[in-house]
Design a protein around this motif. Structure first.
Motif, short mmCIF file in Angstrom:
data_model
loop_
_atom_site.label_atom_id
_atom_site.label_comp_id
_atom_site.label_asym_id
_atom_site.label_seq_id
_atom_site.Cartn_x
_atom_site.Cartn_y
_atom_site.Cartn_z
N LYS A 145 -81.05 -36.26 40.33
CA LYS A 145 -80.91 -34.95 40.92
C LYS A 145 -80.37 -35.09 42.34
O LYS A 145 -80.47 -36.17 42.89
N LYS A 179 -94.44 -38.86 37.25
CA LYS A 179 -95.67 -39.23 37.97
C LYS A 179 -96.88 -39.01 37.06
O LYS A 179 -96.99 -37.98 36.40
N GLU A 213 -94.29 -33.84 53.36
CA GLU A 213 -93.94 -35.23 53.67
C GLU A 213 -94.05 -35.47 55.17
O GLU A 213 -93.82 -34.55 55.96
N ARG A 220 -80.82 -40.89 55.06
CA ARG A 220 -80.08 -40.09 54.09
C ARG A 220 -79.46 -38.84 54.72
O ARG A 220 -79.17 -37.87 54.04
N ASP A 232 -82.80 -30.06 47.65
CA ASP A 232 -83.34 -31.41 47.50
C ASP A 232 -84.70 -31.39 46.78
O ASP A 232 -85.01 -32.31 46.02
N HIS A 237 -88.02 -30.46 41.92
CA HIS A 237 -89.41 -30.90 41.85
C HIS A 237 -90.41 -29.73 41.87
O HIS A 237 -91.32 -29.66 41.05
#
Ligand code: BG6
Length: 484
Positions: A145, A179, A213, A220, A232, A237
């Motif tokens: 992705k 996960k 995060e 990046r 992103d 997600h």
């Protein structure tokens, strides 16, 4: 599982993803005997390394990224014997003929082409693979992705890939689905009879999905400054997590059954357009700040980021699902970089009791917190009697920590997903229509930001994000579940 004998071909073989995630995951699969003895790994990138020099490079990274107790000379020796490297420039069509010769004729062998490259290269790579006769029935293609940057671009890439690879051979990866804790969410919902009857608007007040995060954009910047947090993280997600929380029980745990249910949720998301973009979404960017005594840079001073950048590093929004089960239940989503704490969690806030029985106390609604990262746990808050006289109630928690319950090494998401590709199981991969439905919902939000509300709100690096994200919930009498 021994898997099929296959050739795993990694484009972008010297990149960040290959070094940090894919090769360590392959090392573990090899060490734990999940790879067929004849399986080979071929890494490709532009750099003109000799295979031996490449192996030395990989060794450095793998030994850093696997637990030190899991790295042994023995396992490395046999793993590196599978590992080969070939320089290849994706833009050069003729180099794919060389690749075909290098792979040789291997009837019956599965070929996995893993595109760990910039998304612009997905379509040209697929077309060149086809040109070299490599996109046959034995081939599978894995795409990272984000796929596209809008509905239109995602469609174009999907069309181009689809012209040479049948959908059943396209594996669009969203590593969150790999996960353990995310799959546990399915186990919790559909392996227990306890929650499902309550899992609806009659009993649930609202849902929070947070992926916070502490890292900034690291190396990046060039990619991230074009993408931003919405493309992103949210488009993939966070929406995938929302689907797993909200979907109906599939009839089978099989690719089409699971993906059909997720798609229905994406299609039921109420569009956020016009003035609602301003009311229901918050867009932030980190400025200079501090965490634990350390000064953290502003986003626009990060490497390869434009000094005037308006890219968002934080998004919070209120989503609603227009269906029978979820009508009227807000789903609050938020994600951001350079924040105070790293945590990914889903909070299911149940409604409070309908009638107050004990004078002087207002029982809180029960809260189920499914923690995905950094550690995996599930906790359920209950009201209990506070010891002593009277009937005062107090909130207490039932806690389940997975590393205590299962004393086993946790697989990394990429181990699980790579093995699924080798075995041809697409249950945990995104289908074309899911990706496109997600973009259909995201596009008007990004469009709204560009039109009316260009610059993101600033938040200090190391903080909990912009204040506007708190007000978004406060307006409805809610608050983010954080221990600040
Ligand atoms: C990636 C994003 O898909 O997921 C990154 O591109 C993000 O920006 C990462 O940091 C988070 O994944 P994890 O597994 O570290 O939580």
């Amino acid at each position: 599982r021994g898997g099929n004998a296959c050739d795993i071909v990694v484009f972008g073989g010297t990149g960040d993803l290959a070094m940090r995630k894919l090769l360590p995951a392959l090392y573990y699969l090899h060490r734990d005997r999940h790879l067929h003895p004849q399986t080979r790994i071929l890494a490709l990138a532009r750099a003109r390394h000799e295979p031996e020099a490449y192996r030395r490079l990989v060794r450095r990274h793998v030994s850093q990224h696997v637990a030190s107790a899991d790295f042994s000379e023995d396992s490395w020796g046999s793993f590196s014997a599978r590992l080969d490297y070939m320089p290849l420039d994706i833009s050069q069509r003729l180099e794919f003929a060389r690749l075909a010769r290098h792979l040789g004729d291997s009837p019956g062998r599965v070929r996995v082409f893993y595109l760990a490259t910039l998304p612009d290269l997905f379509a040209p790579t697929a077309l060149h693979l086809h040109g070299a006769g490599l996109a046959d029935d034995q081939a599978r293609i894995v795409l990272e992705k984000p796929l596209g940057e809008s509905l239109a671009t995602a469609r174009r890439v999907n069309d181009q890939i689809g012209s040479v690879f049948d959908e059943s051979r396209v594996f669009r990866i969203d590593h969150f689905l790999g996960k353990e804790a995310v799959q546990n969410l399915l186990a919790l919902r559909f392996g227990n009879a306890l929650f499902e009857p309550l899992w609806r608007n009659g009993h649930i007040d609202h849902v929070q999905i947070s992926v916070l995060e502490t890292v900034g954009v690291e190396n990046r910047g060039a990619y991230y400054d074009q993408a931003g947090a919405m493309r992103d993280m949210v488009q993939n997600h966070l929406l995938q997590l929302l689907c797993l929380v909200a979907m109906e029980a599939p009839v089978h745990f099989e690719p089409e059954a699971v993906r059909n249910e997720k798609l229905k949720i994406l299609e039921a998301l109420r569009p956020i357009t016009g003035m609602d973009v301003q009311d229901q979404t918050v867009r932030g960017q980190y400025s200079r700040g501090r965490r634990a005594g350390e000064t953290l840079p502003a986003y626009y001073f990060e490497k390869s980021v434009d000094h005037d950048s308006n890219t968002e590093t934080y998004v919070a929004l209120r989503a609603e699902i227009d269906n029978w089960r979820w009508a009227g239940v807000p789903f609050y989503l938020r994600t951001g970089k350079s924040l105070a704490q790293r945590k990914s969690e889903i909070v299911i806030q149940f409604k409070s009791v309908p009638h107050r029985l004990f004078p002087g106390t207002t029982p809180e609604g029960n809260r189920l917190v499914i923690r995905l990262q950094p550690d995996e746990s599930i906790s359920l808050s209950l009201m209990a009697k506070s010891p002593g006289r009277g009937m005062a109630l107090q909130e207490v928690e039932l806690d389940l920590h997975f590393d205590e319950a299962f004393k086993r090494r946790r697989w990394d998401a990429y181990e699980r997903l790579l093995l699924d590709v080798i075995e041809g199981d697409a249950t945990l991969f995104m289908r074309r229509d899911e990706i496109e439905a997600a973009w259909r919902w995201v596009d008007p939000i990004i469009g709204g930001w560009q039109e009316v509300y260009r610059s993101p709100k600033r938040y200090a690096a190391g903080s909990w994000g912009p204040e506007a994200a708190d007000s978004l919930l406060e307006r409805a009498g809610h608050a983010w579940f954080d221990e600040r």
